[in-house]
Design a protein around this motif. Sequence first.
Motif, PDB file in Angstrom:
ATOM      1  N   ASN A   1     -11.575  -1.575   0.644  1.00 36.13           N
ATOM      2  CA  ASN A   1     -10.298  -2.445   1.411  1.00 36.13           C
ATOM      3  C   ASN A   1      -8.960  -1.669   1.950  1.00 36.13           C
ATOM      4  O   ASN A   1      -8.138  -1.675   1.759  1.00 36.13           O
ATOM      5  CB  ASN A   1      -9.972  -3.563   0.485  1.00 36.13           C
ATOM      6  N   GLU A   2      -9.380  -0.532   2.273  1.00 36.76           N
ATOM      7  CA  GLU A   2      -8.330   0.400   2.747  1.00 36.76           C
ATOM      8  C   GLU A   2      -8.992   1.455   4.034  1.00 36.76           C
ATOM      9  O   GLU A   2      -9.934   1.536   4.031  1.00 36.76           O
ATOM     10  CB  GLU A   2      -7.562   1.323   1.675  1.00 36.76           C
ATOM     11  N   GLN A   3      -8.034   2.419   4.353  1.00 37.50           N
ATOM     12  CA  GLN A   3      -8.497   3.258   5.275  1.00 37.50           C
ATOM     13  C   GLN A   3      -8.590   4.547   4.968  1.00 37.50           C
ATOM     14  O   GLN A   3      -7.848   5.073   4.023  1.00 37.50           O
ATOM     15  CB  GLN A   3      -7.447   3.168   6.416  1.00 37.50           C
TER      16      GLN A   3
ATOM     17  N   TYR B   1       0.885  -1.113   0.145  1.00 33.94           N
ATOM     18  CA  TYR B   1       0.046   0.097   0.042  1.00 33.94           C
ATOM     19  C   TYR B   1       0.853   1.152   0.210  1.00 33.94           C
ATOM     20  O   TYR B   1       1.855   1.427   0.630  1.00 33.94           O
ATOM     21  CB  TYR B   1      -0.729   0.149   1.388  1.00 33.94           C
TER      22      TYR B   1
ATOM     23  N   PRO C   1      -3.408  11.441   6.076  1.00 40.03           N
ATOM     24  CA  PRO C   1      -2.973  10.663   5.004  1.00 40.03           C
ATOM     25  C   PRO C   1      -3.806  10.189   3.977  1.00 40.03           C
ATOM     26  O   PRO C   1      -5.029  10.323   4.462  1.00 40.03           O
ATOM     27  CB  PRO C   1      -2.335   9.386   5.784  1.00 40.03           C
TER      28      PRO C   1
ATOM     29  N   LYS D   1      -5.358  -2.202  11.469  1.00 41.58           N
ATOM     30  CA  LYS D   1      -4.801  -1.239  11.748  1.00 41.58           C
ATOM     31  C   LYS D   1      -3.615  -1.083  10.593  1.00 41.58           C
ATOM     32  O   LYS D   1      -3.139  -1.942  10.060  1.00 41.58           O
ATOM     33  CB  LYS D   1      -4.217  -1.017  13.083  1.00 41.58           C
ATOM     34  N   VAL D   2      -3.210   0.274  10.405  1.00 41.70           N
ATOM     35  CA  VAL D   2      -2.086   0.804   9.373  1.00 41.70           C
ATOM     36  C   VAL D   2      -1.043   1.097  10.281  1.00 41.70           C
ATOM     37  O   VAL D   2      -1.157   2.044  11.219  1.00 41.70           O
ATOM     38  CB  VAL D   2      -2.595   1.653   8.552  1.00 41.70           C
ATOM     39  N   ILE D   3       0.192   0.452  10.070  1.00 41.94           N
ATOM     40  CA  ILE D   3       1.393   0.881  10.846  1.00 41.94           C
ATOM     41  C   ILE D   3       2.302   1.553   9.988  1.00 41.94           C
ATOM     42  O   ILE D   3       2.660   1.067   8.879  1.00 41.94           O
ATOM     43  CB  ILE D   3       2.003  -0.394  11.477  1.00 41.94           C
ATOM     44  N   PHE D   4       2.504   3.017  10.383  1.00 44.13           N
ATOM     45  CA  PHE D   4       3.401   3.869   9.561  1.00 44.13           C
ATOM     46  C   PHE D   4       4.841   3.749   9.871  1.00 44.13           C
ATOM     47  O   PHE D   4       5.013   4.049  10.846  1.00 44.13           O
ATOM     48  CB  PHE D   4       2.662   5.517   9.685  1.00 44.13           C
ATOM     49  N   GLY D   5       5.669   3.764   8.880  1.00 40.45           N
ATOM     50  CA  GLY D   5       7.063   3.865   9.097  1.00 40.45           C
ATOM     51  C   GLY D   5       7.195   5.563   8.938  1.00 40.45           C
ATOM     52  O   GLY D   5       6.408   6.183   8.908  1.00 40.45           O
TER      53      GLY D   5
ATOM     54  N   TYR E   1      -5.111   7.906   0.922  1.00 36.56           N
ATOM     55  CA  TYR E   1      -4.661   6.549   0.093  1.00 36.56           C
ATOM     56  C   TYR E   1      -4.309   6.828  -1.224  1.00 36.56           C
ATOM     57  O   TYR E   1      -4.773   7.437  -1.990  1.00 36.56           O
ATOM     58  CB  TYR E   1      -5.757   5.568  -0.048  1.00 36.56           C
TER      59      TYR E   1
ATOM     60  N   ARG F   1       0.794  -4.911   4.091  1.00 38.57           N
ATOM     61  CA  ARG F   1      -0.429  -5.224   4.940  1.00 38.57           C
ATOM     62  C   ARG F   1      -1.398  -6.381   4.327  1.00 38.57           C
ATOM     63  O   ARG F   1      -1.351  -6.210   3.091  1.00 38.57           O
ATOM     64  CB  ARG F   1      -1.073  -4.332   5.913  1.00 38.57           C
TER      65      ARG F   1
ATOM     66  N   GLY G   1     -12.031   2.116   8.442  1.00 40.25           N
ATOM     67  CA  GLY G   1     -11.894   1.187   7.599  1.00 40.25           C
ATOM     68  C   GLY G   1     -12.931   0.918   6.446  1.00 40.25           C
ATOM     69  O   GLY G   1     -14.151   0.815   7.072  1.00 40.25           O
TER      70      GLY G   1
ATOM     71  N   TYR H   1       4.224   7.090   2.088  1.00 45.19           N
ATOM     72  CA  TYR H   1       4.558   6.014   3.062  1.00 45.19           C
ATOM     73  C   TYR H   1       4.210   4.733   2.316  1.00 45.19           C
ATOM     74  O   TYR H   1       3.103   4.491   1.575  1.00 45.19           O
ATOM     75  CB  TYR H   1       3.412   6.080   4.226  1.00 45.19           C
TER      76      TYR H   1
ATOM     77  N   PHE I   1      -8.704   8.760   6.365  1.00 43.79           N
ATOM     78  CA  PHE I   1      -8.355   9.551   7.491  1.00 43.79           C
ATOM     79  C   PHE I   1      -8.916  10.974   7.511  1.00 43.79           C
ATOM     80  O   PHE I   1      -9.328  11.470   6.517  1.00 43.79           O
ATOM     81  CB  PHE I   1      -6.733   9.817   7.411  1.00 43.79           C
TER      82      PHE I   1
ATOM     83  N   TYR J   1      -5.064   7.958  15.777  1.00 48.81           N
ATOM     84  CA  TYR J   1      -3.572   8.010  15.705  1.00 48.81           C
ATOM     85  C   TYR J   1      -3.040   9.206  16.289  1.00 48.81           C
ATOM     86  O   TYR J   1      -3.701  10.417  16.566  1.00 48.81           O
ATOM     87  CB  TYR J   1      -3.062   7.963  14.293  1.00 48.81           C
TER      88      TYR J   1
ATOM     89  N   SER K   1       6.055  10.313  12.086  1.00 47.38           N
ATOM     90  CA  SER K   1       5.396   9.726  11.568  1.00 47.38           C
ATOM     91  C   SER K   1       3.876   9.553  12.598  1.00 47.38           C
ATOM     92  O   SER K   1       3.988  10.052  13.771  1.00 47.38           O
ATOM     93  CB  SER K   1       5.703   8.369  11.198  1.00 47.38           C
TER      94      SER K   1
ATOM     95  N   TYR L   1       0.312   5.440   0.868  1.00 49.28           N
ATOM     96  CA  TYR L   1      -0.505   6.584   1.324  1.00 49.28           C
ATOM     97  C   TYR L   1       0.502   7.776   1.206  1.00 49.28           C
ATOM     98  O   TYR L   1       1.812   7.840   1.163  1.00 49.28           O
ATOM     99  CB  TYR L   1      -0.649   6.536   2.712  1.00 49.28           C
TER     100      TYR L   1
ATOM    101  N   PHE M   1     -10.262   4.068  13.991  1.00 45.99           N
ATOM    102  CA  PHE M   1      -8.677   3.939  14.626  1.00 45.99           C
ATOM    103  C   PHE M   1      -8.162   5.385  15.019  1.00 45.99           C
ATOM    104  O   PHE M   1      -8.766   6.301  14.503  1.00 45.99           O
ATOM    105  CB  PHE M   1      -7.720   3.529  13.627  1.00 45.99           C
TER     106      PHE M   1
ATOM    107  N   GLU N   1      -4.861  -7.291   2.699  1.00 44.70           N
ATOM    108  CA  GLU N   1      -6.071  -6.252   2.173  1.00 44.70           C
ATOM    109  C   GLU N   1      -7.246  -6.260   2.858  1.00 44.70           C
ATOM    110  O   GLU N   1      -7.951  -7.493   2.655  1.00 44.70           O
ATOM    111  CB  GLU N   1      -6.193  -7.103   0.524  1.00 44.70           C
ATOM    112  N   THR N   2      -7.324  -5.757   3.779  1.00 45.94           N
ATOM    113  CA  THR N   2      -8.523  -5.534   4.595  1.00 45.94           C
ATOM    114  C   THR N   2      -8.555  -4.147   5.044  1.00 45.94           C
ATOM    115  O   THR N   2      -7.917  -3.406   5.417  1.00 45.94           O
ATOM    116  CB  THR N   2      -8.447  -6.634   5.691  1.00 45.94           C
ATOM    117  N   SER N   3     -10.017  -3.906   5.408  1.00 47.01           N
ATOM    118  CA  SER N   3     -10.208  -2.679   6.072  1.00 47.01           C
ATOM    119  C   SER N   3     -10.386  -2.707   7.416  1.00 47.01           C
ATOM    120  O   SER N   3     -10.431  -1.749   8.365  1.00 47.01           O
ATOM    121  CB  SER N   3     -11.476  -2.071   5.673  1.00 47.01           C
TER     122      SER N   3
END
Lengths: 111, 114
Positions: free
Chosen positions: B101-103, A34, A44, A98-102, A46, A91, B96, A87, B105, B35, B42, A36, B33, A93-95
Amino acid sequence: DAKTTQPPSMDCAEGRAANLPCNHSTISGNEYVYWYRQIHSQGPQYIIHGLKNNETNEMASLIITEDRKSSTLILPHATLRDTAVYYCIVRVETSYDKVIFGPGTSLSVIP
Amino acid sequence: SAVISQKPSRDICQRGTSLTIQCQVDSQVTMMFWYRQQPGQSLTLIATANQGSEATYESGFVIDKFPISRPNLTFSTLTVSNMSPEDSSIYLCSVGDPFYNEQFFGPGTRLTVL
């Protein structure tokens, strides 16, 4: 989620293609790549995601290597409005997860 | 795609006080969610909020400091309690969307604690 590695920053001339690399050597078979981006002072956004085939939408193209250990996000004609932090995330493919950002890549588009 | 709004968009608060941030979505969603984004950093996940159940907190975040409510499928609140200057951050909610199939914000709430 598998870990990704991105360069901390990049520059790109306005009108040229911006190629943003991402390494994800520990990606699992059911994990997608993914992308973003976060423009300053905004949430963020998508961009695109893919499993193993190259993907294209109105915003960008995603090129994933055959071994799936790396990928490149391509903005074909970068504009000043593309200046943002990008970013790369791997991950399932699901909604519902959670999304973990680097730390991402800070792209600066130069006039 | 889901449209998400947050209130307030920004606030300046005194240390020791609490602030409740609201997140409203224009459609019913299962997963929400929260954040935090500290200056120059980040995004860090605080917790996952499902309707009708207790929120699930990530390591380093506790319910007493960041209580969350999720009364229905379109709304959630995050409270930042007993604030200190270290809580100065942008707080974002996301949802979500199973169709994509994505998020998605929200725009974020910029909090400054003096």
